[in-house]
Design a protein around this motif. Structure first.
Motif, PDB file in Angstrom:
ATOM      1  N   SER A   5      39.187  30.787  38.321  1.00 47.23           N
ATOM      2  CA  SER A   5      38.107  30.334  37.415  1.00 47.23           C
ATOM      3  C   SER A   5      36.718  30.105  38.366  1.00 47.23           C
ATOM      4  N   ASP A   6      36.884  29.755  39.587  1.00 44.96           N
ATOM      5  CA  ASP A   6      35.719  29.549  40.353  1.00 44.96           C
ATOM      6  C   ASP A   6      35.596  30.718  41.398  1.00 44.96           C
ATOM      7  N   PRO A  26      45.392  32.830  37.088  1.00 42.60           N
ATOM      8  CA  PRO A  26      43.922  32.764  36.893  1.00 42.60           C
ATOM      9  C   PRO A  26      43.079  32.118  37.798  1.00 42.60           C
ATOM     10  N   THR A  31      38.498  37.081  32.424  1.00 41.24           N
ATOM     11  CA  THR A  31      39.356  36.071  33.234  1.00 41.24           C
ATOM     12  C   THR A  31      39.781  36.896  34.495  1.00 41.24           C
TER      13      THR A  31
END
Length: 144
Positions: free
Chosen positions: A82-83, A80, A73
């Protein structure tokens, strides 16, 4: 009977061209041999590379610190992400600052390098000139 009787230019005509086919054949064989043996020679020497403690580099407020945990991550300022396209858009915005900040990547020792490589690749795509990795200093070894 004299075979060379007559014009001396006849003799010169006979030797006007040199047959280069054997030379080309030998050179191609040598080239193949060198191409096959160079990787073997360069990888066969077993050496221990010197280790050097990294120099301390002071963290500054304008440095961008990215974190990659053991699960892969990616975090930007403890948030965080994610993309990868979202991270690229953020990097493109941040790369326009003058002077351009440095990106420092803190990666867990257990994380596969592919996750770190994605962050480095996105930073380069955004136009960052300086991308660094944050590591722990080497433990002092006992002198014998």
């Amino acid at each position: 009977m004299n075979l060379y009787a007559g014009n001396s230019s006849d003799v010169d005509d006979l030797m006007a061209e040199i047959n280069t086919t054997p030379l080309v054949d030998v050179m191609l064989v040598l080239l193949i041999i060198f191409l096959l043996t160079i990787p073997v020679v360069s990888n066969s020497v077993n050496i221990k590379l010197p280790s050097e403690a990294g120099r301390l580099h002071e963290a500054r407020a304008d440095h961008i610190v990215m974190t990659v945990d053991a699960a892969g991550t990616v975090y930007y300022n403890q948030t965080p992400i994610s993309d990868p396209s979202q991270l690229l858009a953020q990097f493109q915005t941040l790369s326009l600052a003058q002077p351009q900040p440095e990106i420092h990547i803190r990666a867990d020792a257990a994380v596969p390098y592919a996750f770190v490589g994605v962050v480095v690749d996105l930073a380069q795509q955004a136009g960052f000139a300086k991308v660094g990795l944050i590591t722990e200093p080497n433990a002092p070894s006992a002198k014998q």
